[in-house]
Design an enzyme around this catalytic site. Sequence first.
Site, PDB file in Angstrom:
ATOM      1  N   ARG A 100     -29.849  30.504  84.151  1.00 13.68           N
ATOM      2  CA  ARG A 100     -29.693  31.441  84.671  1.00 13.68           C
ATOM      3  C   ARG A 100     -30.312  32.490  83.046  1.00 13.68           C
ATOM      4  O   ARG A 100     -30.640  34.056  83.671  1.00 13.68           O
ATOM      5  CB  ARG A 100     -28.972  32.182  85.348  1.00 13.68           C
ATOM      6  CG  ARG A 100     -28.907  31.657  87.116  1.00 13.68           C
ATOM      7  CD  ARG A 100     -27.200  32.019  87.952  1.00 13.68           C
ATOM      8  NE  ARG A 100     -26.444  30.837  86.736  1.00 13.68           N
ATOM      9  CZ  ARG A 100     -25.338  31.052  87.516  1.00 13.68           C
ATOM     10  NH1 ARG A 100     -24.427  31.895  87.940  1.00 13.68           N
ATOM     11  NH2 ARG A 100     -23.948  29.439  87.408  1.00 13.68           N
ATOM     12  N   GLY A 141     -14.019  28.293  89.504  1.00 17.62           N
ATOM     13  CA  GLY A 141     -13.018  27.353  90.169  1.00 17.62           C
ATOM     14  C   GLY A 141     -11.901  28.375  90.275  1.00 17.62           C
ATOM     15  O   GLY A 141     -10.907  28.894  89.211  1.00 17.62           O
ATOM     16  N   ARG A 150     -54.858  55.709  30.619  1.00 15.89           N
ATOM     17  CA  ARG A 150     -56.207  55.680  31.833  1.00 15.89           C
ATOM     18  C   ARG A 150     -57.184  56.501  30.497  1.00 15.89           C
ATOM     19  O   ARG A 150     -56.882  56.146  29.802  1.00 15.89           O
ATOM     20  CB  ARG A 150     -55.459  56.377  32.333  1.00 15.89           C
ATOM     21  CG  ARG A 150     -54.544  57.984  31.980  1.00 15.89           C
ATOM     22  CD  ARG A 150     -54.184  59.187  32.467  1.00 15.89           C
ATOM     23  NE  ARG A 150     -53.493  60.088  32.400  1.00 15.89           N
ATOM     24  CZ  ARG A 150     -53.089  60.919  31.890  1.00 15.89           C
ATOM     25  NH1 ARG A 150     -54.095  61.283  30.916  1.00 15.89           N
ATOM     26  NH2 ARG A 150     -51.990  61.817  31.953  1.00 15.89           N
ATOM     27  N   GLY A 172     -22.550  16.376  86.005  1.00 11.22           N
ATOM     28  CA  GLY A 172     -21.213  17.817  85.856  1.00 11.22           C
ATOM     29  C   GLY A 172     -20.489  17.464  85.157  1.00 11.22           C
ATOM     30  O   GLY A 172     -20.277  16.548  83.412  1.00 11.22           O
ATOM     31  N   THR A 173     -19.217  18.218  85.156  1.00  8.04           N
ATOM     32  CA  THR A 173     -17.916  18.304  83.305  1.00  8.04           C
ATOM     33  C   THR A 173     -17.760  16.987  83.650  1.00  8.04           C
ATOM     34  O   THR A 173     -17.355  17.580  81.772  1.00  8.04           O
ATOM     35  CB  THR A 173     -17.598  19.594  83.628  1.00  8.04           C
ATOM     36  OG1 THR A 173     -16.792  19.673  85.198  1.00  8.04           O
ATOM     37  CG2 THR A 173     -18.460  21.386  83.484  1.00  8.04           C
ATOM     38  N   TYR A 183     -41.962  50.558  43.909  1.00 10.68           N
ATOM     39  CA  TYR A 183     -41.722  49.584  43.880  1.00 10.68           C
ATOM     40  C   TYR A 183     -41.191  48.878  42.907  1.00 10.68           C
ATOM     41  O   TYR A 183     -42.244  48.764  41.385  1.00 10.68           O
ATOM     42  CB  TYR A 183     -42.872  48.384  44.779  1.00 10.68           C
ATOM     43  CG  TYR A 183     -42.520  47.378  44.579  1.00 10.68           C
ATOM     44  CD1 TYR A 183     -41.601  46.527  45.061  1.00 10.68           C
ATOM     45  CD2 TYR A 183     -43.361  45.960  43.465  1.00 10.68           C
ATOM     46  CE1 TYR A 183     -40.805  45.051  45.268  1.00 10.68           C
ATOM     47  CE2 TYR A 183     -42.528  44.996  43.566  1.00 10.68           C
ATOM     48  CZ  TYR A 183     -41.606  44.390  44.171  1.00 10.68           C
ATOM     49  OH  TYR A 183     -41.268  43.060  44.331  1.00 10.68           O
ATOM     50  N   ALA A 221     -24.272  20.177  77.235  1.00  9.63           N
ATOM     51  CA  ALA A 221     -25.457  19.813  77.830  1.00  9.63           C
ATOM     52  C   ALA A 221     -26.189  20.526  78.971  1.00  9.63           C
ATOM     53  O   ALA A 221     -27.354  20.093  79.048  1.00  9.63           O
ATOM     54  CB  ALA A 221     -24.925  18.442  77.555  1.00  9.63           C
ATOM     55  N   SER A 253     -45.835  59.822  36.876  1.00 10.28           N
ATOM     56  CA  SER A 253     -46.030  59.358  38.065  1.00 10.28           C
ATOM     57  C   SER A 253     -47.487  58.120  38.301  1.00 10.28           C
ATOM     58  O   SER A 253     -48.287  58.367  37.092  1.00 10.28           O
ATOM     59  CB  SER A 253     -46.523  60.578  39.242  1.00 10.28           C
ATOM     60  OG  SER A 253     -45.250  61.821  38.901  1.00 10.28           O
ATOM     61  N   GLY A 266     -19.255  25.627  75.369  1.00 15.98           N
ATOM     62  CA  GLY A 266     -19.797  26.261  74.220  1.00 15.98           C
ATOM     63  C   GLY A 266     -20.522  27.557  75.337  1.00 15.98           C
ATOM     64  O   GLY A 266     -20.969  28.472  74.599  1.00 15.98           O
TER      65      GLY A 266
END
Length: 455
Positions: free
Chosen positions: A15, A137, A437, A79-80, A364, A10, A403, A101
Amino acid sequence: MSLDVVILAAGQGSRMRSRLPKVLHTLAGRSMLQRIIDSAKQLSDVTLHVVVGHGADQIEAALAGQPDIHFVYQQQQLGTGHAVAQALPALGDGPVLILTGDTPLLTSATLEQLSAGLAQDQLTLLSVVHEDPSGYGRIVRDDSGQVTAIVEQKDASEQQRLIRECNTGLMGTTGALLKRWLPALSANNAQGEYYLTDIVGMAYAEGVPLDAVQAGCVEEVSGVNDRRQLAALERWLQRQQAEQAMAQGASLADPARFDQRGTLTLGRDVTIDVGCIFEGDVTLEDGVSVGPYCVIRDSHIGADTHIEAYSHIDGASAAGNNQIGPYARLRPGSTLAAEAKVGNFVEIKKATLDHGTKVNHLSYIGDAHIGQHTNVGAGTITCNYDGVNKHHTEIGSNVFVGSNTALVAPITIGDRVTIAAGSTLTDSVEQGLAFGRARQTVKENWRRAEQDDER
Ligand code: UD1
Ligand code: CA
Protein backbone atom coordinates in the site's frame (compact mmCIF):
# COMPACT_ATOMS: atom_id res chain seq x y z
CA MET A 1 19.03 -12.57 31.30
CA SER A 2 19.48 -12.00 27.61
CA LEU A 3 16.45 -10.90 25.62
CA ASP A 4 15.78 -11.96 22.02
CA VAL A 5 14.00 -9.28 20.02
CA VAL A 6 12.42 -10.37 16.73
CA ILE A 7 11.44 -7.59 14.35
CA LEU A 8 9.17 -8.55 11.44
CA ALA A 9 10.06 -6.74 8.26
CA ALA A 10 9.57 -9.23 5.43
CA GLY A 11 6.28 -7.94 4.09
CA GLN A 12 6.08 -5.91 0.91
CA GLY A 13 4.02 -3.02 2.22
CA SER A 14 2.24 -2.84 -1.11
CA ARG A 15 0.00 0.00 0.00
CA MET A 16 3.02 2.31 0.07
CA ARG A 17 3.26 1.91 -3.73
CA SER A 18 7.00 2.23 -3.53
CA ARG A 19 10.18 0.63 -4.85
CA LEU A 20 11.55 0.99 -1.35
CA PRO A 21 10.53 -1.63 1.23
CA LYS A 22 7.97 -0.03 3.55
CA VAL A 23 10.14 -0.24 6.67
CA LEU A 24 12.87 1.86 4.99
CA HIS A 25 10.60 4.86 4.57
CA THR A 26 11.71 7.55 6.98
CA LEU A 27 10.01 9.37 9.79
CA ALA A 28 11.71 12.47 11.18
CA GLY A 29 14.92 11.58 9.39
CA ARG A 30 15.29 7.91 10.36
CA SER A 31 13.80 4.84 8.72
CA MET A 32 10.91 3.20 10.53
CA LEU A 33 12.99 0.06 10.99
CA GLN A 34 16.00 1.96 12.30
CA ARG A 35 13.78 3.71 14.83
CA ILE A 36 12.53 0.40 16.22
CA ILE A 37 16.05 -1.03 16.26
CA ASP A 38 17.29 2.04 18.14
CA SER A 39 14.51 1.72 20.72
CA ALA A 40 15.17 -1.99 21.15
CA LYS A 41 18.91 -1.41 21.54
CA GLN A 42 18.23 0.69 24.61
CA LEU A 43 17.09 -2.43 26.47
CA SER A 44 19.88 -4.26 28.22
CA ASP A 45 21.46 -7.41 26.83
CA VAL A 46 19.36 -7.76 23.65
CA THR A 47 19.97 -9.92 20.62
CA LEU A 48 18.27 -8.43 17.56
CA HIS A 49 16.78 -10.64 14.86
CA VAL A 50 15.31 -8.89 11.83
CA VAL A 51 13.10 -11.05 9.60
CA VAL A 52 13.55 -9.94 6.00
CA GLY A 53 12.09 -11.11 2.67
CA HIS A 54 10.77 -8.45 0.29
CA GLY A 55 13.62 -6.06 -0.50
CA ALA A 56 15.98 -7.99 1.78
CA ASP A 57 19.04 -6.67 -0.08
CA GLN A 58 17.93 -3.08 0.33
CA ILE A 59 17.20 -3.57 4.01
CA GLU A 60 20.54 -5.27 4.66
CA ALA A 61 22.35 -2.48 2.81
CA ALA A 62 20.51 0.14 4.84
CA LEU A 63 21.54 -1.56 8.09
CA ALA A 64 25.11 -2.29 7.01
CA GLY A 65 27.62 -1.22 9.62
CA GLN A 66 25.41 -2.47 12.46
CA PRO A 67 27.07 -5.83 12.99
CA ASP A 68 24.99 -6.71 16.04
CA ILE A 69 21.91 -7.38 13.89
CA HIS A 70 21.11 -10.96 12.97
CA PHE A 71 19.13 -11.34 9.74
CA VAL A 72 16.57 -14.09 9.30
CA TYR A 73 15.26 -14.88 5.81
CA GLN A 74 11.63 -15.57 5.11
CA GLN A 75 11.55 -16.63 1.46
CA GLN A 76 7.78 -16.58 1.12
CA GLN A 77 5.57 -14.32 3.16
CA LEU A 78 3.15 -16.86 4.58
CA GLY A 79 2.07 -14.78 7.56
CA THR A 80 3.35 -13.30 10.80
CA GLY A 81 3.43 -16.69 12.55
CA HIS A 82 5.49 -18.15 9.71
CA ALA A 83 7.80 -15.14 9.89
CA VAL A 84 8.57 -15.65 13.58
CA ALA A 85 8.96 -19.39 12.99
CA GLN A 86 11.89 -18.65 10.65
CA ALA A 87 13.71 -17.11 13.59
CA LEU A 88 13.14 -20.06 15.95
CA PRO A 89 16.49 -21.78 15.35
CA ALA A 90 18.25 -18.61 16.47
CA LEU A 91 16.19 -18.08 19.62
CA GLY A 92 17.02 -19.24 23.12
CA ASP A 93 14.38 -20.55 25.50
CA GLY A 94 14.29 -17.31 27.51
CA PRO A 95 12.36 -14.07 27.01
CA VAL A 96 11.45 -12.96 23.49
CA LEU A 97 9.89 -9.71 22.29
CA ILE A 98 8.15 -9.72 18.93
CA LEU A 99 7.89 -6.37 17.19
CA THR A 100 6.83 -5.26 13.72
CA GLY A 101 8.97 -3.06 11.54
CA ASP A 102 6.15 -0.64 10.77
CA THR A 103 5.42 0.83 14.22
CA PRO A 104 8.04 3.59 14.14
CA LEU A 105 7.18 5.52 17.30
CA LEU A 106 7.51 2.69 19.75
CA THR A 107 9.48 3.87 22.78
CA SER A 108 11.97 1.90 24.78
CA ALA A 109 9.86 2.62 27.88
CA THR A 110 7.01 0.60 26.41
CA LEU A 111 9.38 -2.18 25.38
CA GLU A 112 10.75 -2.18 28.92
CA GLN A 113 7.22 -2.51 30.30
CA LEU A 114 6.43 -5.36 27.92
CA SER A 115 9.62 -7.29 28.62
CA ALA A 116 9.46 -6.95 32.40
CA GLY A 117 8.72 -10.27 34.05
CA LEU A 118 9.06 -12.36 30.91
CA ALA A 119 11.39 -14.76 32.66
CA GLN A 120 8.62 -17.24 33.42
CA ASP A 121 6.53 -18.80 30.71
CA GLN A 122 3.79 -16.35 29.88
CA LEU A 123 2.37 -14.34 27.00
CA THR A 124 1.90 -10.59 27.26
CA LEU A 125 0.24 -8.64 24.49
CA LEU A 126 0.32 -4.92 23.90
CA SER A 127 -3.13 -3.70 22.98
CA VAL A 128 -4.58 -0.31 22.18
CA VAL A 129 -8.08 1.06 21.95
CA HIS A 130 -8.79 2.49 18.50
CA GLU A 131 -11.60 4.91 17.73
CA ASP A 132 -11.96 3.05 14.44
CA PRO A 133 -10.66 -0.51 14.89
CA SER A 134 -11.22 -1.65 11.31
CA GLY A 135 -8.34 -3.63 9.86
CA TYR A 136 -6.83 -4.62 13.18
CA GLY A 137 -6.89 -7.91 15.07
CA ARG A 138 -9.37 -7.68 17.99
CA ILE A 139 -8.55 -8.67 21.56
CA VAL A 140 -11.26 -11.06 22.71
CA ARG A 141 -11.91 -11.27 26.46
CA ASP A 142 -14.32 -13.46 28.41
CA ASP A 143 -16.83 -12.18 30.94
CA SER A 144 -14.19 -12.03 33.66
CA GLY A 145 -12.01 -9.83 31.46
CA GLN A 146 -9.50 -12.59 30.77
CA VAL A 147 -7.98 -12.44 27.27
CA THR A 148 -8.93 -15.56 25.38
CA ALA A 149 -7.91 -14.93 21.76
CA ILE A 150 -7.08 -12.48 18.99
CA VAL A 151 -9.38 -12.54 16.01
CA GLU A 152 -8.27 -10.92 12.78
CA GLN A 153 -10.67 -8.50 11.11
CA LYS A 154 -11.31 -10.82 8.18
CA ASP A 155 -12.14 -13.73 10.47
CA ALA A 156 -14.15 -11.77 13.01
CA SER A 157 -17.87 -12.15 13.57
CA GLU A 158 -20.16 -9.14 13.39
CA GLN A 159 -20.13 -9.08 17.20
CA GLN A 160 -16.33 -9.28 17.45
CA ARG A 161 -15.89 -6.44 14.98
CA LEU A 162 -17.48 -4.12 17.53
CA ILE A 163 -14.52 -4.68 19.88
CA ARG A 164 -12.32 -1.62 19.93
CA GLU A 165 -9.39 -3.05 21.87
CA CYS A 166 -6.92 -4.05 19.17
CA ASN A 167 -3.71 -5.97 18.82
CA THR A 168 -0.73 -3.69 18.22
CA GLY A 169 1.26 -6.62 16.82
CA LEU A 170 3.73 -6.40 19.71
CA MET A 171 4.03 -9.20 22.19
CA GLY A 172 6.36 -10.71 24.73
CA THR A 173 6.76 -14.38 25.58
CA THR A 174 9.51 -16.97 25.83
CA GLY A 175 11.45 -18.92 23.23
CA ALA A 176 10.42 -22.18 24.88
CA LEU A 177 6.73 -21.42 24.33
CA LEU A 178 7.23 -20.21 20.76
CA LYS A 179 9.07 -23.43 19.92
CA ARG A 180 6.04 -25.37 21.12
CA TRP A 181 3.32 -23.18 19.63
CA LEU A 182 4.56 -22.00 16.23
CA PRO A 183 4.97 -25.43 14.61
CA ALA A 184 1.36 -26.11 15.57
CA LEU A 185 -0.09 -23.11 13.70
CA SER A 186 -2.39 -23.73 10.76
CA ALA A 187 -3.28 -21.49 7.87
CA ASN A 188 -6.92 -22.43 8.07
CA ASN A 189 -8.35 -18.89 8.07
CA ALA A 190 -9.76 -16.20 5.82
CA GLN A 191 -6.33 -15.13 4.51
CA GLY A 192 -4.74 -18.59 4.32
CA GLU A 193 -1.84 -17.31 6.42
CA TYR A 194 -0.03 -18.57 9.50
CA TYR A 195 -1.19 -16.02 12.04
CA LEU A 196 1.11 -15.29 14.93
CA THR A 197 -1.97 -14.13 16.78
CA ASP A 198 -3.28 -17.70 16.98
CA ILE A 199 -0.78 -18.43 19.76
CA VAL A 200 -3.02 -16.39 22.04
CA GLY A 201 -5.77 -18.98 21.84
CA MET A 202 -3.16 -21.69 22.45
CA ALA A 203 -1.88 -19.96 25.57
CA TYR A 204 -5.41 -19.63 26.87
CA ALA A 205 -6.21 -23.30 26.19
CA GLU A 206 -3.04 -24.40 28.00
CA GLY A 207 -3.63 -22.11 30.94
CA VAL A 208 -0.36 -20.27 30.33
CA PRO A 209 -0.49 -16.86 32.07
CA LEU A 210 -1.87 -14.49 29.47
CA ASP A 211 -2.47 -10.76 29.68
CA ALA A 212 -2.74 -7.64 27.56
CA VAL A 213 -1.23 -4.33 28.66
CA GLN A 214 -2.84 -1.32 27.09
CA ALA A 215 -0.64 1.27 25.45
CA GLY A 216 -1.30 4.75 26.74
CA CYS A 217 -0.88 6.50 23.46
CA VAL A 218 -2.32 5.40 20.12
CA GLU A 219 0.35 7.09 18.00
CA GLU A 220 3.17 5.28 19.76
CA VAL A 221 1.87 1.90 18.67
CA SER A 222 0.29 2.86 15.35
CA GLY A 223 1.34 0.74 12.43
CA VAL A 224 2.03 2.44 9.10
CA ASN A 225 0.48 0.85 6.04
CA ASP A 226 0.41 3.78 3.61
CA ARG A 227 1.98 7.19 3.06
CA ARG A 228 -0.99 9.00 4.53
CA GLN A 229 -0.52 7.24 7.86
CA LEU A 230 3.23 7.86 7.73
CA ALA A 231 2.65 11.58 7.20
CA ALA A 232 0.12 11.68 10.03
CA LEU A 233 2.62 10.13 12.46
CA GLU A 234 5.34 12.48 11.24
CA ARG A 235 3.17 15.50 12.00
CA TRP A 236 2.22 14.09 15.39
CA LEU A 237 5.85 13.54 16.34
CA GLN A 238 6.85 16.99 15.08
CA ARG A 239 4.11 18.53 17.20
CA GLN A 240 5.45 16.73 20.28
CA GLN A 241 8.97 17.95 19.53
CA ALA A 242 7.74 21.50 18.96
CA GLU A 243 6.02 21.44 22.33
CA GLN A 244 9.19 20.12 23.95
CA ALA A 245 11.18 22.95 22.37
CA MET A 246 8.73 25.52 23.70
CA ALA A 247 8.83 23.92 27.16
CA GLN A 248 12.59 24.45 27.12
CA GLY A 249 12.14 28.17 26.57
CA ALA A 250 12.20 28.52 22.79
CA SER A 251 9.64 30.60 20.90
CA LEU A 252 8.36 29.04 17.71
CA ALA A 253 6.61 31.34 15.25
CA ASP A 254 4.39 28.41 14.32
CA PRO A 255 4.71 25.03 16.06
CA ALA A 256 3.01 23.42 13.06
CA ARG A 257 5.83 24.57 10.79
CA PHE A 258 8.77 23.16 12.70
CA ASP A 259 10.75 20.05 11.73
CA GLN A 260 13.28 18.35 13.93
CA ARG A 261 14.97 15.30 12.45
CA GLY A 262 17.43 14.48 15.17
CA THR A 263 18.35 15.99 18.52
CA LEU A 264 17.97 19.67 19.22
CA THR A 265 19.54 21.19 22.33
CA LEU A 266 18.13 24.60 23.14
CA GLY A 267 19.16 27.43 25.43
CA ARG A 268 16.76 30.04 26.80
CA ASP A 269 15.08 32.63 24.62
CA VAL A 270 15.83 30.98 21.33
CA THR A 271 13.46 32.11 18.60
CA ILE A 272 12.72 30.04 15.55
CA ASP A 273 10.75 31.36 12.63
CA VAL A 274 8.59 29.24 10.33
CA GLY A 275 9.73 26.46 8.02
CA CYS A 276 13.07 25.62 9.63
CA ILE A 277 14.50 22.11 9.51
CA PHE A 278 16.93 20.82 12.14
CA GLU A 279 18.80 17.64 11.26
CA GLY A 280 21.27 15.46 13.15
CA ASP A 281 22.72 16.98 16.29
CA VAL A 282 22.04 20.70 16.62
CA THR A 283 22.64 23.03 19.55
CA LEU A 284 21.27 26.58 19.68
CA GLU A 285 22.53 28.44 22.74
CA ASP A 286 20.77 31.21 24.66
CA GLY A 287 19.32 34.04 22.62
CA VAL A 288 19.93 32.55 19.19
CA SER A 289 17.42 33.59 16.55
CA VAL A 290 16.78 31.58 13.43
CA GLY A 291 14.99 33.29 10.55
CA PRO A 292 12.46 31.60 8.26
CA TYR A 293 13.28 28.60 6.08
CA CYS A 294 16.73 27.78 7.42
CA VAL A 295 18.16 24.26 7.30
CA ILE A 296 20.61 23.50 10.11
CA ARG A 297 22.37 20.16 10.44
CA ASP A 298 24.96 18.86 12.92
CA SER A 299 25.96 22.32 14.06
CA HIS A 300 26.63 24.25 17.24
CA ILE A 301 25.40 27.84 17.28
CA GLY A 302 26.70 30.02 20.08
CA ALA A 303 24.72 32.48 22.17
CA ASP A 304 23.06 35.55 20.65
CA THR A 305 23.85 34.57 17.09
CA HIS A 306 21.37 35.73 14.48
CA ILE A 307 20.77 33.49 11.52
CA GLU A 308 18.75 35.21 8.84
CA ALA A 309 16.28 33.72 6.36
CA TYR A 310 17.13 30.89 3.95
CA SER A 311 20.51 30.01 5.41
CA HIS A 312 21.90 26.47 5.17
CA ILE A 313 24.28 25.44 7.90
CA ASP A 314 25.87 21.99 7.97
CA GLY A 315 28.66 20.72 10.20
CA ALA A 316 29.52 24.23 11.36
CA SER A 317 30.15 25.94 14.65
CA ALA A 318 29.62 29.56 15.57
CA ALA A 319 31.12 30.76 18.86
CA GLY A 320 28.53 33.40 19.61
CA ASN A 321 27.32 36.87 18.64
CA ASN A 322 27.61 35.92 15.01
CA GLN A 323 25.58 37.28 12.15
CA ILE A 324 24.78 34.73 9.45
CA GLY A 325 22.78 35.17 6.25
CA PRO A 326 20.30 35.77 4.78
CA TYR A 327 21.10 33.16 2.13
CA ALA A 328 24.38 32.05 3.69
CA ARG A 329 25.73 28.54 3.22
CA LEU A 330 28.07 27.11 5.84
CA ARG A 331 29.38 23.70 4.85
CA PRO A 332 31.15 21.11 7.02
CA GLY A 333 34.22 22.38 8.80
CA SER A 334 33.10 26.01 8.94
CA THR A 335 34.13 27.62 12.22
CA LEU A 336 33.20 31.15 13.18
CA ALA A 337 34.88 32.78 16.16
CA ALA A 338 32.83 35.26 18.18
CA GLU A 339 31.38 38.19 16.27
CA ALA A 340 32.41 36.91 12.84
CA LYS A 341 29.89 37.73 10.09
CA VAL A 342 28.88 35.76 7.03
CA GLY A 343 26.51 37.58 4.74
CA ASN A 344 24.28 36.88 1.78
CA PHE A 345 25.25 34.46 -0.96
CA VAL A 346 28.44 33.53 0.84
CA GLU A 347 29.60 29.91 0.89
CA ILE A 348 32.09 28.80 3.54
CA LYS A 349 33.68 25.34 3.57
CA LYS A 350 36.36 23.93 5.90
CA ALA A 351 37.38 27.40 6.89
CA THR A 352 37.88 29.32 10.12
CA LEU A 353 37.03 32.98 10.52
CA ASP A 354 38.61 34.49 13.62
CA HIS A 355 37.10 37.11 15.91
CA GLY A 356 35.18 39.91 14.21
CA THR A 357 36.09 38.94 10.65
CA LYS A 358 33.49 39.69 7.98
CA VAL A 359 32.67 38.04 4.69
CA ASN A 360 29.56 39.94 3.84
CA HIS A 361 28.66 39.39 0.22
CA LEU A 362 28.82 36.91 -2.67
CA SER A 363 31.97 34.98 -1.80
CA TYR A 364 33.42 31.48 -1.63
CA ILE A 365 35.86 30.77 1.19
CA GLY A 366 37.05 27.15 1.20
CA ASP A 367 40.03 25.43 2.87
CA ALA A 368 41.07 28.64 4.53
CA HIS A 369 41.92 30.34 7.78
CA ILE A 370 41.29 34.06 8.21
CA GLY A 371 42.65 35.98 11.19
CA GLN A 372 40.86 38.59 13.29
CA HIS A 373 39.06 41.70 12.09
CA THR A 374 39.74 41.06 8.46
CA ASN A 375 37.29 42.35 5.90
CA VAL A 376 36.71 40.20 2.84
CA GLY A 377 35.16 42.20 0.03
CA ALA A 378 32.24 41.19 -2.15
CA GLY A 379 32.93 38.52 -4.72
CA THR A 380 36.11 37.16 -3.20
CA ILE A 381 36.96 33.59 -4.17
CA THR A 382 39.52 31.24 -2.67
CA CYS A 383 40.57 29.16 -5.69
CA ASN A 384 41.22 26.04 -3.65
CA TYR A 385 41.02 23.36 -6.32
CA ASP A 386 43.54 22.76 -9.10
CA GLY A 387 41.49 20.02 -10.71
CA VAL A 388 43.11 17.29 -8.65
CA ASN A 389 43.97 18.55 -5.16
CA LYS A 390 42.62 21.07 -2.68
CA HIS A 391 44.96 23.77 -1.35
CA HIS A 392 44.93 26.04 1.67
CA THR A 393 44.54 29.81 1.83
CA GLU A 394 45.93 31.62 4.84
CA ILE A 395 44.84 35.21 5.44
CA GLY A 396 46.13 37.20 8.39
CA SER A 397 44.47 39.62 10.79
CA ASN A 398 43.29 43.13 9.88
CA VAL A 399 43.62 42.34 6.19
CA PHE A 400 41.54 44.23 3.65
CA VAL A 401 40.61 42.05 0.70
CA GLY A 402 39.24 44.22 -2.10
CA SER A 403 36.12 43.19 -3.96
CA ASN A 404 36.29 40.58 -6.67
CA THR A 405 39.60 39.12 -5.58
CA ALA A 406 40.68 35.63 -6.62
CA LEU A 407 43.20 34.01 -4.25
CA VAL A 408 44.85 31.09 -6.02
CA ALA A 409 45.81 28.58 -3.32
CA PRO A 410 48.16 27.65 -1.82
CA ILE A 411 48.74 31.23 -0.80
CA THR A 412 49.43 33.24 2.36
CA ILE A 413 48.41 36.86 2.95
CA GLY A 414 50.16 38.54 5.89
CA ASP A 415 48.62 40.67 8.66
CA ARG A 416 47.47 44.17 7.67
CA VAL A 417 47.93 43.55 3.94
CA THR A 418 45.58 45.40 1.58
CA ILE A 419 44.57 43.73 -1.66
CA ALA A 420 43.32 45.94 -4.46
CA ALA A 421 39.90 45.18 -5.84
CA GLY A 422 39.78 42.88 -8.85
CA SER A 423 43.08 41.20 -8.06
CA THR A 424 44.01 37.68 -8.97
CA LEU A 425 46.84 36.70 -6.64
CA THR A 426 48.95 33.61 -7.27
CA ASP A 427 51.87 34.50 -4.99
CA SER A 428 51.91 35.08 -1.25
CA VAL A 429 52.00 38.65 0.10
CA GLU A 430 53.81 39.51 3.33
CA GLN A 431 52.94 43.17 3.75
CA GLY A 432 51.79 46.34 2.02
CA LEU A 433 49.38 46.73 -0.86
CA ALA A 434 49.03 44.05 -3.51
CA PHE A 435 47.67 44.57 -7.01
CA GLY A 436 47.07 41.59 -9.20
CA ARG A 437 45.37 43.13 -12.16
CA ALA A 438 46.19 44.93 -15.39
CA ARG A 439 46.77 48.68 -15.09
CA GLN A 440 43.85 50.70 -16.34
CA THR A 441 44.32 52.48 -19.64
CA VAL A 442 42.19 55.31 -20.96
CA LYS A 443 42.14 56.38 -24.64
CA GLU A 444 40.92 59.92 -24.39
CA ASN A 445 40.65 60.50 -28.14
CA TRP A 446 38.78 57.30 -28.82
CA ARG A 447 35.59 57.90 -30.75
CA ARG A 448 32.49 55.70 -30.34
CA ALA A 449 30.90 54.33 -33.53
CA GLU A 450 28.00 56.51 -34.71
CA GLN A 451 25.08 55.89 -37.09
CA ASP A 452 26.72 57.60 -40.05
CA ASP A 453 29.93 55.61 -39.74
CA GLU A 454 28.11 52.37 -40.34
CA ARG A 455 27.07 53.18 -43.89
C1 UD1 B 1 -1.05 -7.62 12.19
C2 UD1 B 1 -1.77 -8.51 13.23
C3 UD1 B 1 -2.99 -7.79 13.75
C4 UD1 B 1 -2.61 -6.42 14.30
C5 UD1 B 1 -1.84 -5.61 13.28
C6 UD1 B 1 -1.31 -4.36 13.91
C7 UD1 B 1 -1.37 -10.83 12.59
C8 UD1 B 1 -1.95 -12.03 11.94
N1 UD1 B 1 -2.16 -9.76 12.60
O1 UD1 B 1 -1.94 -7.48 11.10
O2 UD1 B 1 -3.61 -8.56 14.77
O3 UD1 B 1 -3.78 -5.73 14.72
O4 UD1 B 1 -0.73 -6.38 12.77
O5 UD1 B 1 -0.72 -3.53 12.99
O6 UD1 B 1 -0.27 -10.90 13.08
N2 UD1 B 1 5.33 -9.79 7.99
C9 UD1 B 1 6.38 -10.63 7.71
N3 UD1 B 1 6.15 -11.79 7.06
C10 UD1 B 1 4.90 -12.18 6.70
C11 UD1 B 1 3.82 -11.32 7.02
C12 UD1 B 1 4.06 -10.14 7.67
O7 UD1 B 1 7.53 -10.32 8.01
O8 UD1 B 1 4.77 -13.28 6.14
C13 UD1 B 1 5.60 -8.54 8.68
C14 UD1 B 1 5.24 -7.32 7.86
O9 UD1 B 1 6.34 -6.88 7.10
C15 UD1 B 1 4.85 -6.31 8.94
C16 UD1 B 1 4.34 -7.16 10.08
O10 UD1 B 1 4.81 -8.48 9.84
O11 UD1 B 1 5.98 -5.57 9.40
C17 UD1 B 1 2.82 -7.16 10.17
O12 UD1 B 1 2.29 -7.72 8.99
P1 UD1 B 1 0.97 -7.13 8.31
O13 UD1 B 1 0.69 -7.92 7.11
O14 UD1 B 1 1.06 -5.68 8.19
O15 UD1 B 1 -0.10 -7.53 9.45
P2 UD1 B 1 -1.52 -6.88 9.66
O16 UD1 B 1 -2.46 -7.44 8.67
O17 UD1 B 1 -1.39 -5.42 9.76
CA1 CA C 1 0.26 -3.81 9.36
